[in-house]
Scaffold this motif. Sequence first.
Motif, PDB file in Angstrom:
ATOM      1  N   VAL A 165       1.933   7.906 -10.554  1.00 15.89           N
ATOM      2  CA  VAL A 165       2.689   7.789  -9.306  1.00 15.89           C
ATOM      3  C   VAL A 165       3.287   6.398  -9.163  1.00 15.89           C
ATOM      4  N   GLN A 166       2.542   5.369  -9.588  1.00 18.50           N
ATOM      5  CA  GLN A 166       3.021   4.005  -9.474  1.00 18.50           C
ATOM      6  C   GLN A 166       4.261   3.739 -10.322  1.00 18.50           C
ATOM      7  N   LEU A 218      13.095   6.628  -6.828  1.00 16.32           N
ATOM      8  CA  LEU A 218      13.713   6.062  -5.633  1.00 16.32           C
ATOM      9  C   LEU A 218      14.677   4.922  -5.953  1.00 16.32           C
ATOM     10  N   ARG A 270       7.297   7.141  -8.972  1.00 19.58           N
ATOM     11  CA  ARG A 270       7.863   7.041  -7.619  1.00 19.58           C
ATOM     12  C   ARG A 270       8.970   5.988  -7.526  1.00 19.58           C
ATOM     13  N   SER A 298       4.746  14.042  -9.989  1.00 17.63           N
ATOM     14  CA  SER A 298       3.677  13.679 -10.937  1.00 17.63           C
ATOM     15  C   SER A 298       2.487  14.611 -10.788  1.00 17.63           C
ATOM     16  N   SER A 344       8.556  12.034  -4.438  1.00 11.86           N
ATOM     17  CA  SER A 344       8.426  11.160  -5.598  1.00 11.86           C
ATOM     18  C   SER A 344       6.988  11.061  -6.092  1.00 11.86           C
ATOM     19  N   GLY A 345       6.035  11.463  -5.270  1.00 13.65           N
ATOM     20  CA  GLY A 345       4.641  11.515  -5.713  1.00 13.65           C
ATOM     21  C   GLY A 345       4.247  12.905  -6.169  1.00 13.65           C
ATOM     22  N   VAL A 361      -0.210  10.215  -3.421  1.00 16.49           N
ATOM     23  CA  VAL A 361       0.790  11.279  -3.384  1.00 16.49           C
ATOM     24  C   VAL A 361       1.261  11.517  -1.954  1.00 16.49           C
ATOM     25  N   GLU A 412      11.077  11.707   0.946  1.00 13.16           N
ATOM     26  CA  GLU A 412      11.323  11.088  -0.359  1.00 13.16           C
ATOM     27  C   GLU A 412      10.040  10.483  -0.919  1.00 13.16           C
ATOM     28  N   PHE A 413       9.230   9.896  -0.048  1.00 13.01           N
ATOM     29  CA  PHE A 413       7.934   9.362  -0.474  1.00 13.01           C
ATOM     30  C   PHE A 413       7.071  10.474  -1.045  1.00 13.01           C
TER      31      PHE A 413
END
Length: 261
Positions: free
Chosen positions: A218-219, A226, A222, A74, A70-71, A194, A66-67
């Motif tokens: 990303v900030q 989530l 992400r 982008s 979510s990056g 990422v 998931e990390f």
Amino acid sequence: MNHRIFRLPTLSARFLPVWRRNFLVWRKLAIASVIGNIAEPLITLIAFGYGLGSLLKEINGIPYIEFLASGAISMSVMMAASFEALYSAFSRMHVQKTWESLLNTPLDLDDIVLAEMLWAASKAMISGVAILAVLFLLGIGLHASPLLVPPMLFLVGVTFASIALVINAIARGYDFFTYYFTLMLTPMIFMSGVYYPVSQLPLWLQMLAKILPLGAAVQVVRPLLLGQLPESVWMNILILMAYCFFGFYLATVLTRRRLLK
């Protein structure tokens, strides 16, 4: 002449026919285009998310897949917008001479640059939404907040499209774009959180990452994906907008210098 080149861009609705023209051309190969744009991030997600994820279970309490996902969304939008505003726009400008034909109509060069920027962002957002749908199928991002992700993906697309059009304006051939991808976009991917948290970088690189456009994207994206609240959301949005506006202005100026000699 210098005043004409360096004046602020003139914005009008005349860009719409150019945007529509690009859309109609793309629509003929839309399915293949979308599949091509989502293939690479999905391969990355499977290879790193499940491969490395089997060794690295969590990052800050977030499952690694998931990390990464979510990056990566982008990153994918960045690449899609950059590719369209470089290779495709360069083909229309330099190879196919489409821009020259358009300039024989009541259109201004500013209209064409604006249309190219917005079209590249639109195409990138479509690819990003397709990736988002696949993530939903994988059970990632099943919250209400991802509904805010598409507008952010469009902003990311506009930002990187405007930067890419600067490179497009000074390029003399397709080979020139390799330098941009290799020396700018690839390092940015590894410095923007990422694949791993920015906190793992040396302090000076952490400071640099905070002002990178992909890092800002990303900030924001992400946490939304989530189901969390982004930190410093307005600061990151302002960073993206600053790159977008300055990039569009510089791209317009450099394109005028190239085509309106």
